[in-house]
Enzyme design. Structure first.
Site: not given
Length: 344
Positions: A52, A136
């Site tokens: 992010y 992820h």
């Protein structure tokens, strides 16, 4: 090590990293503060990732957490993408985030890479430990995950470095395979168990229920369509197909008949399944965080759900989040809060 008890509403911290629009440091800090205020005396749940904003989400979250009691929040981050500084002449691949630090993402599922990625996250977050670590978006890297990535993460769990481990992605079929094959405590499944999608109900959730694996849902608004079903609204990050737009608008109309905002119904719906323990919702400002909390707390009459079934807007075989069902599921999770999340 027991899986931490998760608050039922968590803050997804991708927007803190300038996802699609710029957010100031002050706005990011106010967003986190609003999430703590909404949690009251209970712990807050905060989820982030190196991906992010190339570390910016973790950095901003770390500054917002400075000085707070570590027992006042549950924290998760992710591994699989290691960050490195850019070489001279390189430009960052921002992947939807703006004004990111001069870093690059590198897929790395080696034991050393997993360790280095987690250490980098801890440094940016300014904490000694996180509670949950997810591998992820690994759907295209399964050989490496099975060979080194998950064993490295499992070793960190056995050493007590992290409390719980799992996977986070939006491909529920791959999650189902991983849960079936591996000793997974918790999964973060985005966008596949919503008012518009039942994919995870058919493939992932039965395996999680059988294995005792906890489920955190993300993407309850399907990236925006279930928040505001207007023409051009996004669905899975692209403009929604006309058929899905009409269905979302029809669901919103039925919700309005019962005095329920569509967002409130979308937040409540995933808790119909007993494996779902928490919903992560992003916010890019304090007002959005407060609105999420208000929508989550909104009373919903039980009559809404069968009405959606009767009008063909929900399938007849899916579970419904009747108040008694949601309460029973929450009580079951509370009773099991000290146990391990999967078969050992």
């Amino acid at each position: 090590m027991p899986v931490p008890a998760l608050p039922r509403l968590g803050l997804g911290c991708a927007p803190l990293a300038n996802l699609y629009r710029a957010v100031s440091d002050e706005e990011a800090e106010a967003t986190v503060a609003a999430a703590f205020d909404a949690a009251g005396d209970a712990p807050a749940y905060l989820d982030t990732a190196p991906h992010y904003g190339l570390g910016r989400s973790e950095e901003r979250l770390g500054r917002a957490l400075a000085g707070r009691d570590r027992a006042s929040y549950v924290l998760s981050t992710k591994v699989g993408r290691r960050l490195r500084d850019l070489e001279p002449g390189e430009s960052p691949d921002e992947q939807g985030f703006t004004d990111s630090p001069r870093r690059a993402r590198v897929w790395d599922f080696s034991a050393g890479g997993i360790q280095a990625t987690l250490e980098g996250s801890l440094n940016r977050l300014g904490v000694d430990s996180v509670d949950i670590v997810y591998l992820h978006d690994v759907e295209d890297h399964l050989p490496e995950v099975y060979a080194t990535g998950f064993p490295a993460l499992a070793a960190l769990r056995e050493q007590g470095v992290v409390k719980a481990i799992g996977f986070g992605m939006n491909v529920s079929g791959v999650l189902a395979r991983l849960v079936a094959d591996l000793d997974v405590d918790v999964v973060l499944c985005a966008g596949r168990w919503t008012l518009l999608e039942r994919t995870a109900y058919d493939d992932l959730l039965p395996v999680c229920e059988r294995r005792g694996t906890k489920v955190v849902v993300g993407g309850v608004y399907n990236s925006g369509l279930l928040a505001d079903p207007r023409p051009g609204a996004p669905y899975n990050y692209t403009p929604a197909p006309e058929e899905l737009l009409r269905r979302a608008q029809s669901i919103a109309a039925v919700c309005a008949e019962f005095g329920v905002p569509l967002r409130a119904a979308a937040l409540r719906y995933p808790f119909a399944h007993p494996s779902v323990v928490s919903a992560l919702v992003g916010a890019a400002g304090a007002a959005e965080a407060r609105d999420n909390a208000a929508m989550f707390a909104r009373p919903i009459p039980d009559e809404l759900w069968p009405a959606l079934v009767e009008r063909g807007l929900l399938d007849a075989d899916v579970p419904l989040p009747l108040s008694s069902v949601v309460a029973a599921n929450a009580a079951g999770h509370a009773a099991a809060a000290g146990g391990n999340g999967g078969e050992r």
